[in-house]
Write a protein that holds these residues in place. Structure first.
Motif, PDB file in Angstrom:
ATOM      1  N   MET A 107       0.820  -1.213   0.000  1.00 56.73           N
ATOM      2  CA  MET A 107       0.000   0.000   0.000  1.00 56.73           C
ATOM      3  C   MET A 107       0.858   1.270   0.000  1.00 56.73           C
ATOM      4  N   PRO A 108       1.608   1.545  -1.076  1.00 61.06           N
ATOM      5  CA  PRO A 108       2.566   2.655  -1.090  1.00 61.06           C
ATOM      6  C   PRO A 108       1.955   4.015  -0.761  1.00 61.06           C
ATOM      7  N   ARG A 109       0.795   4.319  -1.328  1.00 62.95           N
ATOM      8  CA  ARG A 109       0.209   5.642  -1.102  1.00 62.95           C
ATOM      9  C   ARG A 109      -0.370   5.771   0.297  1.00 62.95           C
ATOM     10  N   ALA A 110      -0.967   4.695   0.786  1.00 60.48           N
ATOM     11  CA  ALA A 110      -1.558   4.729   2.124  1.00 60.48           C
ATOM     12  C   ALA A 110      -0.492   4.724   3.215  1.00 60.48           C
ATOM     13  N   GLY A 111       0.726   4.271   2.863  1.00 59.52           N
ATOM     14  CA  GLY A 111       1.820   4.265   3.829  1.00 59.52           C
ATOM     15  C   GLY A 111       1.661   3.226   4.913  1.00 59.52           C
ATOM     16  N   ARG A 112       1.075   2.096   4.586  1.00 56.93           N
ATOM     17  CA  ARG A 112       0.891   1.022   5.561  1.00 56.93           C
ATOM     18  C   ARG A 112       0.863  -0.312   4.829  1.00 56.93           C
ATOM     19  N   ARG A 113       1.220  -1.348   5.540  1.00 55.30           N
ATOM     20  CA  ARG A 113       1.227  -2.700   4.984  1.00 55.30           C
ATOM     21  C   ARG A 113       0.009  -3.440   5.510  1.00 55.30           C
ATOM     22  N   LEU A 114      -0.828  -3.934   4.608  1.00 54.89           N
ATOM     23  CA  LEU A 114      -2.076  -4.587   5.000  1.00 54.89           C
ATOM     24  C   LEU A 114      -2.149  -5.999   4.435  1.00 54.89           C
ATOM     25  N   TYR A 115      -2.805  -6.866   5.197  1.00 53.96           N
ATOM     26  CA  TYR A 115      -3.077  -8.217   4.713  1.00 53.96           C
ATOM     27  C   TYR A 115      -4.520  -8.224   4.214  1.00 53.96           C
ATOM     28  N   LEU A 116      -4.685  -8.417   2.907  1.00 54.92           N
ATOM     29  CA  LEU A 116      -6.000  -8.311   2.288  1.00 54.92           C
ATOM     30  C   LEU A 116      -6.529  -9.664   1.847  1.00 54.92           C
ATOM     31  N   ALA A 117      -7.818  -9.871   2.106  1.00 52.56           N
ATOM     32  CA  ALA A 117      -8.551 -10.996   1.517  1.00 52.56           C
ATOM     33  C   ALA A 117      -9.221 -10.466   0.264  1.00 52.56           C
ATOM     34  N   ILE A 118      -9.026 -11.151  -0.844  1.00 49.70           N
ATOM     35  CA  ILE A 118      -9.402 -10.620  -2.154  1.00 49.70           C
ATOM     36  C   ILE A 118     -10.307 -11.613  -2.866  1.00 49.70           C
ATOM     37  N   ASP A 119     -11.387 -11.102  -3.449  1.00 48.77           N
ATOM     38  CA  ASP A 119     -12.272 -11.913  -4.285  1.00 48.77           C
ATOM     39  C   ASP A 119     -12.399 -11.244  -5.639  1.00 48.77           C
ATOM     40  N   ALA A 120     -12.362 -12.029  -6.701  1.00 47.26           N
ATOM     41  CA  ALA A 120     -12.519 -11.494  -8.051  1.00 47.26           C
ATOM     42  C   ALA A 120     -13.516 -12.361  -8.806  1.00 47.26           C
ATOM     43  N   GLY A 121     -14.512 -11.722  -9.416  1.00 48.59           N
ATOM     44  CA  GLY A 121     -15.537 -12.463 -10.149  1.00 48.59           C
ATOM     45  C   GLY A 121     -15.730 -11.916 -11.544  1.00 48.59           C
ATOM     46  N   PRO A 122     -15.829 -12.784 -12.548  1.00 50.38           N
ATOM     47  CA  PRO A 122     -16.001 -12.344 -13.936  1.00 50.38           C
ATOM     48  C   PRO A 122     -17.462 -12.018 -14.251  1.00 50.38           C
ATOM     49  N   MET A 140      -7.800  -7.775   6.412  1.00 50.29           N
ATOM     50  CA  MET A 140      -7.719  -8.870   7.387  1.00 50.29           C
ATOM     51  C   MET A 140      -6.454  -8.761   8.234  1.00 50.29           C
ATOM     52  N   THR A 141      -5.867  -7.565   8.305  1.00 49.59           N
ATOM     53  CA  THR A 141      -4.568  -7.403   8.959  1.00 49.59           C
ATOM     54  C   THR A 141      -4.606  -7.822  10.422  1.00 49.59           C
ATOM     55  N   GLU A 142      -5.590  -7.341  11.169  1.00 54.06           N
ATOM     56  CA  GLU A 142      -5.655  -7.659  12.596  1.00 54.06           C
ATOM     57  C   GLU A 142      -5.811  -9.165  12.810  1.00 54.06           C
ATOM     58  N   THR A 143      -6.653  -9.799  12.008  1.00 51.75           N
ATOM     59  CA  THR A 143      -6.843 -11.245  12.115  1.00 51.75           C
ATOM     60  C   THR A 143      -5.552 -11.987  11.808  1.00 51.75           C
ATOM     61  N   LYS A 144      -4.850 -11.556  10.741  1.00 53.36           N
ATOM     62  CA  LYS A 144      -3.603 -12.213  10.355  1.00 53.36           C
ATOM     63  C   LYS A 144      -2.543 -12.038  11.433  1.00 53.36           C
ATOM     64  N   LEU A 145      -2.428 -10.839  11.987  1.00 56.59           N
ATOM     65  CA  LEU A 145      -1.436 -10.604  13.033  1.00 56.59           C
ATOM     66  C   LEU A 145      -1.739 -11.439  14.276  1.00 56.59           C
ATOM     67  N   ALA A 146      -3.034 -11.591  14.585  1.00 51.74           N
ATOM     68  CA  ALA A 146      -3.413 -12.430  15.733  1.00 51.74           C
ATOM     69  C   ALA A 146      -3.045 -13.888  15.475  1.00 51.74           C
ATOM     70  N   GLN A 147      -3.273 -14.357  14.237  1.00 52.92           N
ATOM     71  CA  GLN A 147      -2.890 -15.725  13.885  1.00 52.92           C
ATOM     72  C   GLN A 147      -1.383 -15.921  13.998  1.00 52.92           C
ATOM     73  N   MET A 148      -0.615 -14.935  13.530  1.00 50.15           N
ATOM     74  CA  MET A 148       0.839 -15.022  13.600  1.00 50.15           C
ATOM     75  C   MET A 148       1.314 -15.019  15.050  1.00 50.15           C
ATOM     76  N   ALA A 149       0.648 -14.224  15.891  1.00 49.91           N
ATOM     77  CA  ALA A 149       1.023 -14.186  17.306  1.00 49.91           C
ATOM     78  C   ALA A 149       0.744 -15.521  17.978  1.00 49.91           C
TER      79      ALA A 149
END
Length: 326
Positions: A107-122, A140-149
């Protein structure tokens, strides 16, 4: 006329609805140009829609180097790239279904690193042509960090921060299996702090804990490869796994570890000789026999450690892995 007007009204409503969705969403056309970049997506990324509409620059909102987003892989039919692009992902059962993936984004413009869950549909036209792909994003950053902890708590020793016995047992199983299957060398070092009971008796258990932390930090600072593992094996005993390292290499590492701890010059008035904290190391290294088990490897290294301690401590004893050494 009525039907066409009704369809135009429906398209306008759908676009407005998508713009106001609370879920960050963007849409690519069949040429991978941005058709929609909704307000929630602007808030998430810090990138305004006016910068991206009609361009293929949407990747810049998430990454600092050019790469495909999930929607791009659908447009291009490049689902074979998913494993290279995402930490986890699903594969569609057929071409009409969407994709799901998860990934860290810088996230270069936002200035933060985020863990994103992504869905794409045609989205397909009535004649089956791909006209657009809709991508939605969830932070999903908070959830991912909690899992890592939680993972860290389950696999790290609370006192020293090294891998714990559970993590070591898992690693030695995998490393031993790989070495026996591939015929590659493996080294196990068992290190024991010399006269540690005397240290606790002299300085107290709190200083004893500090001593173990110093030993752990020393070991960790001398282990340079990503696939090596330093673990607290139990009490004042530590284990180091070195995949792909033969006896000569393991002896060099062990001597470096032993010397690095001596150089710390942690006072030990209860120890004879130098009067500083030292450690003895026993190691087993080489290409394991096909039937060698982790227990066999540990037993060989443990016997070498026993010899190192019995022959004066503050020394290294190494054993080559041969069928006769079991």
């Amino acid at each position: 006329m009525y039907t066409e007007g009704y369809m135009d009204l429906g398209r306008t409503f759908a676009i407005r609805l998508m713009q106001h969705l609370v879920v960050p969403t963007f849409v690519l056309d069949a040429e991978r140009r941005v058709l929609i970049w909704n307000r929630a997506c602007e808030r998430l990324t810090g990138v305004a829609a006016t910068e991206l509409l009609g361009t293929r620059h949407h990747w810049q909102a998430f990454y600092d180097t050019p790469r495909y987003c999930l929607a791009d892989t659908l447009v291009l039919g490049r689902t074979d790239h998913l494993a290279q692009l995402y930490d986890s992902h699903t594969l569609p059962s057929d071409h009409t279904l969407g994709l799901s993936a998860e990934n860290w984004c810088v996230m270069p413009r936002a200035g933060r690193r985020l863990y994103l869950a992504i869905d794409a549909g045609p989205i397909y036209s009535e004649d089956g042509k791909l006209v657009a792909v809709v991508e939605t994003l969830r932070d999903m950053t908070e959830t991912k960090l909690a899992q890592m902890a939680l993972h860290s708590l389950a696999n790290r020793d609370g006192l020293t921060g090294l891998a714990n016995r559970r993590a070591f047992d898992t690693a030695i199983e995998a490393d031993c299996r790989a070495a026996t299957q591939d015929g590659t060398p493996l080294a196990l070092l068992l290190a024991d702090v010399d006269h540690f009971k005397a240290f606790n008796d002299t300085y107290g258990h709190q200083k004893g804990d500090d001593c173990l932390r110093t030993v752990a930090h020393t070991l960790e600072s001398q282990i340079f490869r990503a696939n090596d593992l330093a673990a607290r094996y139990g009490g004042e005993e530590f284990a180091i796994l070195l995949p792909g390292v033969d006896l000569e290499g393991a002896l060099q590492v062990a001597e470096r570890l032993r010397g690095a701890l001596s150089d710390q010059a942690v006072p030990h008035a209860g120890a004879p000789g130098a009067g500083v904290v030292t450690m003895s190391i026993g190691l087993a290294a080489g290409i394991p026999a096909p039937d060698m088990t982790p227990k066999d490897l540990i037993d060989i290294a443990d016997r070498a450690l026993y010899e190192a301690k019995n022959s004066g401590r503050n020394r290294v004893v190494g054993v080559s892995l041969t069928p006769a050494s079991i």
